[in-house]
Design a protein around this motif. Structure first.
Motif, mmCIF file in Angstrom:
data_model
loop_
_atom_site.group_PDB
_atom_site.id
_atom_site.type_symbol
_atom_site.label_atom_id
_atom_site.label_comp_id
_atom_site.label_asym_id
_atom_site.label_seq_id
_atom_site.Cartn_x
_atom_site.Cartn_y
_atom_site.Cartn_z
ATOM 1 N N LYS A 100 0.552 -1.236 -0.069
ATOM 2 C CA LYS A 100 0.222 -0.046 -0.063
ATOM 3 C C LYS A 100 0.789 1.251 0.184
ATOM 4 O O LYS A 100 0.508 2.347 -0.461
ATOM 5 C CB LYS A 100 -1.100 -0.021 1.048
ATOM 6 C CG LYS A 100 -0.320 -0.006 2.628
ATOM 7 C CD LYS A 100 -1.198 -0.025 3.559
ATOM 8 C CE LYS A 100 -0.619 -0.159 4.941
ATOM 9 N NZ LYS A 100 -1.570 -0.479 6.256
ATOM 10 N N ASN A 101 2.062 1.146 0.322
ATOM 11 C CA ASN A 101 2.838 2.404 0.535
ATOM 12 C C ASN A 101 3.741 2.749 -0.827
ATOM 13 O O ASN A 101 3.860 3.908 -1.109
ATOM 14 C CB ASN A 101 4.170 2.352 1.348
ATOM 15 C CG ASN A 101 5.102 0.910 0.976
ATOM 16 O OD1 ASN A 101 4.477 -0.216 0.784
ATOM 17 N ND2 ASN A 101 6.346 1.226 1.039
ATOM 18 N N LYS A 102 3.155 2.072 -2.067
ATOM 19 C CA LYS A 102 3.508 2.168 -3.161
ATOM 20 C C LYS A 102 2.578 2.578 -4.262
ATOM 21 O O LYS A 102 2.050 1.912 -5.111
ATOM 22 C CB LYS A 102 4.504 1.019 -3.928
ATOM 23 C CG LYS A 102 5.844 0.560 -3.459
ATOM 24 C CD LYS A 102 6.640 -0.356 -4.319
ATOM 25 C CE LYS A 102 7.972 -0.574 -3.789
ATOM 26 N NZ LYS A 102 8.825 -1.307 -4.429
ATOM 27 N N THR A 103 1.936 3.527 -3.680
ATOM 28 C CA THR A 103 0.663 4.061 -4.227
ATOM 29 C C THR A 103 0.916 4.507 -5.849
ATOM 30 O O THR A 103 -0.004 4.397 -6.664
ATOM 31 C CB THR A 103 0.152 5.344 -3.621
ATOM 32 O OG1 THR A 103 -0.036 5.212 -2.253
ATOM 33 C CG2 THR A 103 -1.235 5.842 -4.095
ATOM 34 N N VAL A 104 2.019 5.210 -6.104
ATOM 35 C CA VAL A 104 2.337 5.736 -7.446
ATOM 36 C C VAL A 104 2.203 4.413 -8.331
ATOM 37 O O VAL A 104 1.548 4.316 -9.605
ATOM 38 C CB VAL A 104 3.632 6.093 -7.705
ATOM 39 C CG1 VAL A 104 3.973 6.589 -9.036
ATOM 40 C CG2 VAL A 104 3.435 7.537 -6.947
ATOM 41 N N LEU A 105 2.891 3.293 -8.091
ATOM 42 C CA LEU A 105 2.927 2.102 -9.193
ATOM 43 C C LEU A 105 1.482 1.483 -8.889
ATOM 44 O O LEU A 105 1.053 1.048 -10.004
ATOM 45 C CB LEU A 105 3.995 1.084 -8.477
ATOM 46 C CG LEU A 105 4.071 -0.167 -9.020
ATOM 47 C CD1 LEU A 105 4.267 -0.116 -10.622
ATOM 48 C CD2 LEU A 105 5.006 -1.256 -8.620
ATOM 49 N N GLN A 106 0.775 1.481 -7.960
ATOM 50 C CA GLN A 106 -0.329 0.957 -7.862
ATOM 51 C C GLN A 106 -1.309 1.687 -8.834
ATOM 52 O O GLN A 106 -2.219 1.089 -9.615
ATOM 53 C CB GLN A 106 -1.152 0.889 -6.372
ATOM 54 C CG GLN A 106 -0.668 0.072 -5.751
ATOM 55 C CD GLN A 106 -1.425 -0.327 -4.088
ATOM 56 O OE1 GLN A 106 -2.222 0.745 -3.855
ATOM 57 N NE2 GLN A 106 -0.935 -1.074 -3.326
ATOM 58 N N LYS A 107 -1.437 3.067 -8.875
ATOM 59 C CA LYS A 107 -2.363 3.807 -9.540
ATOM 60 C C LYS A 107 -2.078 3.620 -11.196
ATOM 61 O O LYS A 107 -2.854 3.724 -12.033
ATOM 62 C CB LYS A 107 -2.299 5.410 -9.458
ATOM 63 C CG LYS A 107 -2.776 5.363 -8.010
ATOM 64 C CD LYS A 107 -2.937 6.902 -7.865
ATOM 65 C CE LYS A 107 -3.802 7.414 -6.456
ATOM 66 N NZ LYS A 107 -3.912 8.828 -6.092
ATOM 67 N N LEU A 108 -0.406 3.612 -11.599
ATOM 68 C CA LEU A 108 -0.174 3.133 -12.782
ATOM 69 C C LEU A 108 -0.849 1.962 -13.317
ATOM 70 O O LEU A 108 -1.229 1.867 -14.234
ATOM 71 C CB LEU A 108 1.484 3.236 -12.931
ATOM 72 C CG LEU A 108 2.186 2.742 -14.214
ATOM 73 C CD1 LEU A 108 1.497 3.773 -15.330
ATOM 74 C CD2 LEU A 108 3.509 2.440 -14.241
ATOM 75 N N LEU A 109 -0.712 0.816 -12.378
ATOM 76 C CA LEU A 109 -1.205 -0.189 -12.999
ATOM 77 C C LEU A 109 -2.844 -0.510 -12.798
ATOM 78 O O LEU A 109 -3.276 -1.094 -13.769
ATOM 79 C CB LEU A 109 -0.483 -1.592 -12.044
ATOM 80 C CG LEU A 109 0.930 -1.707 -11.923
ATOM 81 C CD1 LEU A 109 1.351 -2.796 -11.041
ATOM 82 C CD2 LEU A 109 1.387 -2.025 -13.430
#
Length: 265
Positions: A100-109
């Motif tokens: 959950k702390n890697k929000t940038v990658l999550q939103k990209l995917l």
């Protein structure tokens, strides 16, 4: 003399127009997310593009370049400031778990990547549960329909699956196989039950097996078996019993159907 009545002024109260309430956009949920490669692929490692990819922004009206980096707080290149250190996106054994702390990658995917739902997809337990519920409810409906199906319709449905073997089965065997078929193929079973041509096809096959109708060797002509009088020609490229089922719905075919029905009773 009567006193003159004074005119009383009624104050005008201005009513305020209700403010238009804009629907709130769904907020991004902070949680761990898991992504899988499509088509159940599980290679040891699989990289997907992390740069030179684009997403069309409808609000701005143009495509925006995307890039996943180690040191930026956004995936939009036009919002990045300073140095850009590219980061790889790698699936291991067909999966990628993003905390959950890697929000940038999550939103990209989850929101922007052009290969989303093509090369990979996000695992969504709620969607999976809803699909499971739909399938289970369909299975229940199919089993209930199979339980109440009369023997003639049961035979018609199972003939699609088993062919002429149906004629050799006992009623118990037929009922058992019908329930198993409904459980394993609920959608197809319900489609067959609601298709009146299935029963008409079975009727035609039974009439042929009982020696009331005959089908020519080239499977192009149906005739009375008793006197060889031609009843109908099968149109080119059509299954003979599908054509016969459709013919039973015509005025001439309905008369023949009634005649055969009396002989089968």
């Amino acid at each position: 003399m009567a006193k003159k009545q004074e005119k009383v002024e009624v104050p005008v109260v201005e009513t305020q127009k209700p403010k238009k309430i804009e629907p709130k956009k769904p907020s991004w949920q902070i949680k761990d997310r898991t992504y899988f490669l499509s088509d159940n692929k599980t290679p040891l490692s699989k990289s997907i593009k992390a740069s030179n990819i684009y997403w069309f922004d409808e609000e701005k009206g143009y495509e925006r370049e995307l890039k996943y980096t180690q040191n930026q707080r956004t995936v939009f290149v036009d919002e990045m400031v300073g140095d850009q250190r590219l980061e790889h996106i790698i699936f291991r054994n067909g999966a990628l778990m993003v905390p959950k702390n890697k929000t940038v990658l999550q939103k990209l995917l989850s929101l922007y990547h052009p290969h989303r739902d093509k090369v990979f997809f996000e695992h969504n337990p709620e969607v999976d549960a809803a699909e499971d519920i739909d399938f289970l409810e369909m299975e229940i409906s199919a089993l209930m329909a199979a339980k109440d199906l009369d023997i003639d319709m049961a035979e018609a449905v199972m003939r699609v699956e088993l062919g002429s073997e149906v004629s050799k089965m006992s009623s118990k065997e037929l009922k058992r196989d019908l329930l198993l078929y409904a459980k394993n193929n609920p959608q197809l079973f319900l489609d067959l039950v609601n298709d009146d041509n299935v029963q008409l096809r079975n009727f035609g096959i039974k009439a042929t097996e009982m020696g009331l109708l005959s089908l020519s060797g080239d499977q192009r002509t149906f005739s009375w078996a008793s006197n060889n009088r031609k009843l109908m020609n099968v149109p080119f490229d059509e299954h003979p019993y599908s054509a016969l089922a459709a013919w039973f719905k015509t005025d001439e075919g309905m008369e023949i159907y009634s005649n055969i029905e009396k002989q089968l009773k």
